[in-house]
Design a protein around this motif. Structure first.
Motif, PDB file in Angstrom:
ATOM      1  N   SER A  34      -6.093-107.998 -81.542  1.00 26.92           N
ATOM      2  CA  SER A  34      -6.445-108.492 -80.212  1.00 26.92           C
ATOM      3  C   SER A  34      -7.183-107.393 -79.445  1.00 26.92           C
ATOM      4  O   SER A  34      -7.215-106.233 -79.872  1.00 26.92           O
ATOM      5  CB  SER A  34      -5.189-108.901 -79.443  1.00 26.92           C
ATOM      6  N   ARG A  35      -7.745-107.753 -78.329  1.00 30.51           N
ATOM      7  CA  ARG A  35      -8.521-106.792 -77.545  1.00 30.51           C
ATOM      8  C   ARG A  35      -7.755-105.500 -77.290  1.00 30.51           C
ATOM      9  O   ARG A  35      -8.304-104.412 -77.373  1.00 30.51           O
ATOM     10  CB  ARG A  35      -8.935-107.424 -76.224  1.00 30.51           C
ATOM     11  N   TRP A  36      -6.455-105.593 -76.978  1.00 29.81           N
ATOM     12  CA  TRP A  36      -5.679-104.415 -76.610  1.00 29.81           C
ATOM     13  C   TRP A  36      -4.721-103.956 -77.695  1.00 29.81           C
ATOM     14  O   TRP A  36      -4.269-102.810 -77.676  1.00 29.81           O
ATOM     15  CB  TRP A  36      -4.937-104.665 -75.304  1.00 29.81           C
ATOM     16  N   GLY A  37      -4.388-104.816 -78.648  1.00 31.66           N
ATOM     17  CA  GLY A  37      -3.435-104.448 -79.697  1.00 31.66           C
ATOM     18  C   GLY A  37      -3.888-103.238 -80.501  1.00 31.66           C
ATOM     19  O   GLY A  37      -3.092-102.326 -80.774  1.00 31.66           O
ATOM     20  N   VAL A  74       6.161-105.579 -80.006  1.00 32.95           N
ATOM     21  CA  VAL A  74       7.595-105.352 -80.223  1.00 32.95           C
ATOM     22  C   VAL A  74       8.192-106.531 -80.987  1.00 32.95           C
ATOM     23  O   VAL A  74       8.932-106.356 -81.954  1.00 32.95           O
ATOM     24  CB  VAL A  74       8.335-105.113 -78.886  1.00 32.95           C
ATOM     25  N   GLU A  75       7.851-107.750 -80.576  1.00 34.53           N
ATOM     26  CA  GLU A  75       8.349-108.953 -81.265  1.00 34.53           C
ATOM     27  C   GLU A  75       7.888-108.998 -82.722  1.00 34.53           C
ATOM     28  O   GLU A  75       8.622-109.473 -83.585  1.00 34.53           O
ATOM     29  CB  GLU A  75       7.882-110.213 -80.532  1.00 34.53           C
ATOM     30  N   TRP A  80       8.476-100.134 -81.178  1.00 27.83           N
ATOM     31  CA  TRP A  80       9.828-100.180 -80.645  1.00 27.83           C
ATOM     32  C   TRP A  80       9.794 -99.855 -79.161  1.00 27.83           C
ATOM     33  O   TRP A  80       8.851 -99.235 -78.675  1.00 27.83           O
ATOM     34  CB  TRP A  80      10.788 -99.244 -81.387  1.00 27.83           C
ATOM     35  N   ARG A  81      10.819-100.285 -78.456  1.00 30.49           N
ATOM     36  CA  ARG A  81      10.928-100.095 -77.007  1.00 30.49           C
ATOM     37  C   ARG A  81      12.296 -99.515 -76.714  1.00 30.49           C
ATOM     38  O   ARG A  81      13.306-100.004 -77.206  1.00 30.49           O
ATOM     39  CB  ARG A  81      10.780-101.444 -76.312  1.00 30.49           C
ATOM     40  N   TYR A  93       7.786 -96.201 -75.611  1.00 34.43           N
ATOM     41  CA  TYR A  93       7.341 -97.013 -76.745  1.00 34.43           C
ATOM     42  C   TYR A  93       6.878 -96.096 -77.864  1.00 34.43           C
ATOM     43  O   TYR A  93       6.371 -94.999 -77.612  1.00 34.43           O
ATOM     44  CB  TYR A  93       6.177 -97.919 -76.333  1.00 34.43           C
ATOM     45  N   GLY A  94       7.048 -96.555 -79.083  1.00 36.69           N
ATOM     46  CA  GLY A  94       6.589 -95.815 -80.247  1.00 36.69           C
ATOM     47  C   GLY A  94       6.355 -96.773 -81.393  1.00 36.69           C
ATOM     48  O   GLY A  94       6.711 -97.958 -81.325  1.00 36.69           O
ATOM     49  N   LEU A  95       5.757 -96.265 -82.442  1.00 35.79           N
ATOM     50  CA  LEU A  95       5.465 -97.090 -83.609  1.00 35.79           C
ATOM     51  C   LEU A  95       6.672 -97.132 -84.541  1.00 35.79           C
ATOM     52  O   LEU A  95       7.278 -96.098 -84.827  1.00 35.79           O
ATOM     53  CB  LEU A  95       4.267 -96.542 -84.371  1.00 35.79           C
TER      54      LEU A  95
END
Length: 128
Positions: A34-37, A74-75, A80-81, A93-95
């Motif tokens: 997506s544009r921001w993903g 996250v979903e 992760w949050r 947030y992190g990967l």
């Protein structure tokens, strides 16, 4: 694949029906690209960031779009949050491992494009 059939998780050596609109892998690819993903995954490649720091690192993204993009990632299990119980709450947030795995080729793509543009620029060509 038969129209209207329910998708089952692909077994070893099998692939999802990525061209089917109900394919779970297709939805994740849509979210990642997506544009921001893409920018969220690239921004988090070097480490965890708090929400506002992440927003500052991705110029042009609104708080609303960042929150929406993060919620989706996250979903999907890519990000992760973590909420610190402070006043006000601090959210980082992190990967995830999955996010790092997916983000690696995106980072490589970004780096390749950047190197190519630098070479074009050094060669005297005008950049669009």
């Amino acid at each position: 694949m038969v129209e209207g059939s329910q998708l089952m998780q692909a077994g070893v050596g099998e692939r999802y029906e990525v061209f089917h609109t109900d394919c779970p892998a297709r939805h994740v690819v849509d979210h990642v690209t997506s544009r921001w993903g893409v920018w969220v995954l690239i921004a988090l490649r070097n480490g965890d960031l708090r929400f506002y720091r992440l927003r500052e690192s991705i110029q042009g993204i609104s708080e609303k779009m960042l929150a929406q993009t993060l919620r989706t990632l996250v979903e999907d299990g890519l990000v992760w949050r973590k909420v610190e119980p402070t006043t006000p709450p601090q959210v980082s947030y992190g990967l995830t491992e999955f996010g790092q795995d997916v983000g690696e080729p995106l980072t490589e793509l970004f780096d390749r494009i950047t190197r190519r543009l630098q070479r074009r620029s050094a060669g005297g060509r005008q950049l669009a």
